[in-house]
Structures are given as C-alpha cells and as structure tokens.
Design an enzyme around this catalytic site. Structure first.
Site, short mmCIF file in Angstrom:
data_model
loop_
_atom_site.label_atom_id
_atom_site.label_comp_id
_atom_site.label_asym_id
_atom_site.label_seq_id
_atom_site.Cartn_x
_atom_site.Cartn_y
_atom_site.Cartn_z
NE ARG A 58 93.48 -21.46 -13.62
CZ ARG A 58 94.63 -20.83 -13.54
NH1 ARG A 58 94.80 -19.85 -12.68
NH2 ARG A 58 95.63 -21.17 -14.31
CE1 TYR A 101 86.86 -16.70 -5.43
CE2 TYR A 101 85.57 -18.31 -6.63
CZ TYR A 101 86.76 -17.93 -6.03
OH TYR A 101 87.83 -18.79 -6.04
C1 FAD Z 1 90.76 -24.10 -12.03
C2 FAD Z 1 90.99 -24.54 -10.62
C3 FAD Z 1 90.29 -23.94 -9.58
C4 FAD Z 1 90.48 -24.36 -8.26
N1 FAD Z 1 89.79 -23.76 -7.26
C5 FAD Z 1 89.97 -24.17 -5.98
C6 FAD Z 1 89.27 -23.53 -4.91
O1 FAD Z 1 88.52 -22.58 -5.11
N2 FAD Z 1 89.47 -23.99 -3.64
C7 FAD Z 1 90.34 -25.03 -3.36
O2 FAD Z 1 90.51 -25.39 -2.19
N3 FAD Z 1 91.03 -25.64 -4.36
C8 FAD Z 1 90.87 -25.22 -5.65
N4 FAD Z 1 91.57 -25.81 -6.64
C9 FAD Z 1 92.54 -26.87 -6.30
C10 FAD Z 1 93.80 -26.26 -5.72
O3 FAD Z 1 94.27 -25.23 -6.54
C11 FAD Z 1 94.86 -27.33 -5.58
O4 FAD Z 1 94.32 -28.46 -4.95
C12 FAD Z 1 96.02 -26.81 -4.74
O5 FAD Z 1 96.57 -25.66 -5.33
C13 FAD Z 1 97.07 -27.90 -4.63
O6 FAD Z 1 98.16 -27.39 -3.93
P1 FAD Z 1 99.50 -28.24 -3.86
O7 FAD Z 1 100.40 -27.43 -3.00
O8 FAD Z 1 99.20 -29.65 -3.50
O9 FAD Z 1 100.04 -28.29 -5.35
P2 FAD Z 1 100.60 -27.13 -6.28
O10 FAD Z 1 99.84 -25.88 -6.10
O11 FAD Z 1 100.68 -27.71 -7.65
O12 FAD Z 1 102.06 -26.87 -5.72
C14 FAD Z 1 103.13 -27.76 -5.96
C15 FAD Z 1 104.43 -26.98 -5.80
O13 FAD Z 1 105.51 -27.90 -5.88
C16 FAD Z 1 106.50 -27.38 -6.74
N5 FAD Z 1 107.20 -28.54 -7.29
C17 FAD Z 1 106.69 -29.47 -8.14
N6 FAD Z 1 107.61 -30.40 -8.42
C18 FAD Z 1 108.72 -30.07 -7.71
C19 FAD Z 1 110.00 -30.66 -7.58
N7 FAD Z 1 110.31 -31.78 -8.23
N8 FAD Z 1 110.92 -30.06 -6.78
C20 FAD Z 1 110.61 -28.92 -6.10
N9 FAD Z 1 109.39 -28.31 -6.21
C21 FAD Z 1 108.47 -28.89 -6.99
C22 FAD Z 1 105.72 -26.59 -7.77
O14 FAD Z 1 106.53 -25.63 -8.42
C23 FAD Z 1 104.63 -25.96 -6.91
O15 FAD Z 1 105.05 -24.74 -6.34
C24 FAD Z 1 91.40 -25.41 -7.97
C25 FAD Z 1 92.12 -26.00 -9.01
C26 FAD Z 1 91.92 -25.57 -10.32
C27 FAD Z 1 92.70 -26.23 -11.42
#
Ligand code: FAD
Length: 405
Positions: free
Chosen positions: A187, A227
């Site tokens: 990325r 993009y």
């Molecule tokens: C290369 C790539 C491209 C992507 N492109 C897209 C896209 O274009 N569109 C889309 O919709 N999705 C996309 N995704 C998917 C998307 O990025 C994820 O699904 C999304 O970011 C998930 O969000 P989340 O909040 O569930 O998890 P995360 O973003 O992983 O957030 C989890 C948070 O919890 C915190 N945390 C973890 N453990 C603990 C703990 N024990 N105590 C306190 N805090 C903790 C972490 O520090 C983090 O801030 C992409 C993923 C990848 C890998």
C-alpha cells in the site's frame, strides 16, 4: 438529554473504523472507547466506502466537505499489458442513494472521531482513551481487565479490536486465528507533485469527463489498484502479489515493504502501471489473511464486530463498510431504555441481523481473491456490487428477514 436511567454503559475495545463507528452509533448512551495505541501514527493508505456504508455514515452526520473524498464515477479494469477489459460508468448516488467514496484513512478516522466526540445538545460525547490496552474480558460479568491493572465493568462490551482480537477467544471458546491467504498487499500514497514530470498520468488522479474513478490492472495472480483520495492530492495504490514474492510480509498496518520487490513483481505490466509504481517512495506491506465465519459473534455482554468478527480479504473493499453496518445494527437493537438485563438477548438479535450478510460478503471476497471453493457458485462482479451496495440498514433487513426487533 436522556435520563441516566435510560442509558447503558458501553465500553468499546479498539478505535479503528468499527470502534469509532460504534461510538458514533451509540452516542445516546455513555460510551467509553479503549484503544491500545496512541492513535498518533498516520496510516498511509486509503479506504473506499461503498454506498451501503456511506449512506449510514451520512445519516450520522458525516461531512463530505471535511472528508474531501473523491467519488467513484467509473470503474476501469485493464489487463496487465494495458488494454481495457471494461470501463463502466458508476451511478452510486442514483442507483443506491449514496456516493461511493474514496477516502484517505486518516480523514475517515478523524471524521468518525469528530462525530463520536463532538459536543451537542442531546447526547454526551463518547470518551476515547488511548494507551489503554485490554488484556482480557469476562463476557458474563461484562468486566474488562486492562494492561494497567485497572478493571472496568460495562453493560455492553463491543469488541472492535481487529483481526488479532483478544475478545474473540473469550466469545467463541477457542483461539481461531485468520489463516495466510497466500497473497500480500503493498500500500502506498503517491503525492500529486510526483507526476509533475509526466502530466498524462494525472488522469489517474483527475479521471475523465465523468469525474474521478477507480482503475485496476489485472493479471492472473496479481493486480494493481489505483484511485485518488484526499481531494485528489494523492494517488492511492494497492498492489496485491503472491506471498512468495514479498519477503517479510507481516500482518500489521505499519510493516514496511521493499520498493525493489514491488517493482520486480510488476515488471511485466504496462508502461502506465510501471510509471505509477516508480513514483512510490515508501510503501507498507500487509499479509492478507482469510477467515471462515466464526460459530458465533456474541457471548453474554460481549459482541465482536468488524474484523474481530468477520475479517475478510480486501478484494471487494468491504471490510470497513461491513464494520459500519455492524455499528448501525447495534444502534437499532440498543435504543435508549434497553435494560442491562436484556443485553445478552439484544446482542443475539444484532448477530442475527448481521451474520448472514457479513458472512456472505466474507465468502465473496475470498472467492474473488482465491477462486470459488468446490461446489461454490461463481458470482460475477455485477452481482457482487448489487448485493454489497443495495443495503438499506438493519431495520429494513430485520423486517425483510422476519427478525423481531
Ligand atoms: C490492503 C487492504 C485494503 C483494504 N481496503 C479496504 C477498502 O477499500 N474498503 C473497505 O471497506 N475495507 C478495506 N479493507 C478492510 C478494512 O481495512 C478493515 O476491514 C477495517 O479497517 C477493519 O476495521 P476494525 O476497526 O474492525 O479493525 P482495525 O482497523 O484493525 O482496528 C482495531 C483497533 O483496535 C485496537 N486494538 C486491538 N487490540 C486491542 C486491545 N487489546 N485493546 C485496545 N485496543 C485494541 C487496534 O490498535 C486498532 O486501533 C482493506 C484491508 C486491507 C488489508
């Protein structure tokens, strides 16, 4: 202001997209977000949100002006050697009632955080505590054990702690980690000024007469996606390659990638693709993992959402969008006045609303990335898009699926 008796004490673990979206969605209650990091590191990547998710966020008050995100007006797929496979106009606003947004991740996080924590007359701002790692949770009592030694109890725990969730094992009773998929994703964000010496490439930022768009170059085992984001001041690049070509691939937002390896992986691609990649001056590398649907997302007072519940491959760009849909479902099943005693049952309703759709999109994403498993139906891109984008929120889903709210 609602009375204190009507409000639940909600603790959200993680301030990623899922956690911040939940803090916005449940603002009527008392919301505390615990985030392990200091939220200082800028994530150099973009994330596109389809109309299914932007529609929800716009209802919450998302400011398109603050977000400054270009929209997808066309989708252009090319072969690795350059010729167009297809270029289709996208009318997300007309067909699905909301824009398909190309966001800088930092802009999206900042905007969700603003919505969660801003002052308003009706609800109290959510509190976001950084450097607060949760080590363990007890789903039955609703207790969180922090790395600092502190314990906190809550009526509801929303575990939005990502693919390495600590809450997952407590909910499903075993530790089921996502498996490497065999692919890794580079990325990078390329600033507009990097194209000064080759202005014809600015069309990948500025699009065409119809506006900005989404471009991909596809080969059998690798692909490049480009993009614009942040007011088209950056070109976002996602380059997916077989793992064997990306040494030291790890699953972490900030793991650095090798530009030499990136260029080598695309050395057979057309001139435009290579010219874009030559302008990358630093890149991150993320090992892509796949996960089958979990047996359950909820136990007692805890529900898993976002990647903690349904990590998916990024080939449809729906992981963040599904997290936003999860948060909106919690808003629908946990209105003011929900009693603490009813929480375990209410969380089961949230799962009932969300499980089928998120699991199907998880499966579609895997199938698009790795091909269908034996016996699985092959779904074409148009069908994916109609299913993914044509969602109108948890209430409509519950009504059309006979789920009692
Ligand atoms: C290369 C790539 C491209 C992507 N492109 C897209 C896209 O274009 N569109 C889309 O919709 N999705 C996309 N995704 C998917 C998307 O990025 C994820 O699904 C999304 O970011 C998930 O969000 P989340 O909040 O569930 O998890 P995360 O973003 O992983 O957030 C989890 C948070 O919890 C915190 N945390 C973890 N453990 C603990 C703990 N024990 N105590 C306190 N805090 C903790 C972490 O520090 C983090 O801030 C992409 C993923 C990848 C890998």
């Amino acid at each position: 202001m609602p009375s204190a008796a009507e409000k639940l004490n909600v603790v959200v673990v993680g301030a990623g997209i899922a956690g911040l979206a939940t803090a916005v969605a449940l603002r009527e209650h008392n919301v505390l977000v615990l985030e392990q990091s200091r939220l200082k590191e800028e994530v150099g990547a973009a994330i596109h949100l389809g109309p299914n998710a932007s529609k929800i966020a716009l209802k919450w008050g998302l400011s398109l002006e603050k977000l400054n995100s270009p929209e997808v007006n066309f989708y252009h797929e090319m072969g690795a050697d350059g010729p167009t496979h297809f270029k289709i106009p996208i009318r997300a606003r007309e067909e699905f009632g909301a824009p398909w947004l190309l966001n800088h991740r930092v802009d999206l996080h900042a905007e969700l955080r603003r919505l969660a924590t801003r002052e308003d007359d009706l609800t109290a701002p959510a509190v976001v505590r950084t450097a607060s790692r949760v080590e363990r949770i007890d789903p039955d009592s609703g207790t969180l054990y922090l790395a600092t030694g502190e314990t906190i109890t809550a009526d509801v725990i929303v575990a939005a702690d990502g693919i390495h969730s600590v809450a997952r094992a407590a909910v499903i009773g075993s530790d089921l980690s996502a498996k490497p998929s065999g692919h890794s994703a580079y990325r990078a964000l390329i600033p507009r000024s990097a194209f000064d010496d080759q202005p014809d490439l600015l069309r990948y930022l500025d699009g065409d007469a119809s506006g900005t768009g989404f471009c991909t170059w596809m080969a059998k085992d690798r692909r490049l996606v480009a993009y614009p984001c942040h007011g088209a001041t950056y070109l976002n690049i996602v380059a997916i390659v077989p793992d064997r070509e990306a040494k030291d691939s790890k699953e972490a937002w900030h793991a650095a990638g090798s530009i030499d390896e990136l260029l080598a992986s695309f050395s057979e691609f057309c001139d435009d693709a290579k010219a874009i990649l030559r302008r990358v001056d630093s890149c991150a590398l993320w090992q892509l993992r796949e996960q089958d649907p979990l047996s359950t997302w909820t136990k007692g007072r805890v529900i898993l959402i976002g990647d903690a519940a349904h990590a998916m491959l990024p080939h449809q760009g729906q992981g963040g969008g599904q997290a936003i849909e999860d948060a909106e479902a919690l808003q629908v099943v946990l209105p003011l006045g929900t009693t603490p005693a009813s929480i375990p049952e209410r969380l089961k309703v949230a799962q009932e609303i969300r499980y089928e759709r998120a699991s199907l999109i998880q499966g579609y994403s895997r199938s698009k990335a790795l091909g269908p498993r034996e016996g699985e139906k092959v779904v074409n891109a148009q069908e994916y898009a109609a299913y993914n984008f044509g969602y109108n929120g948890a209430r409509e889903w519950a009504e059309s699926h006979g789920i009692q709210l």
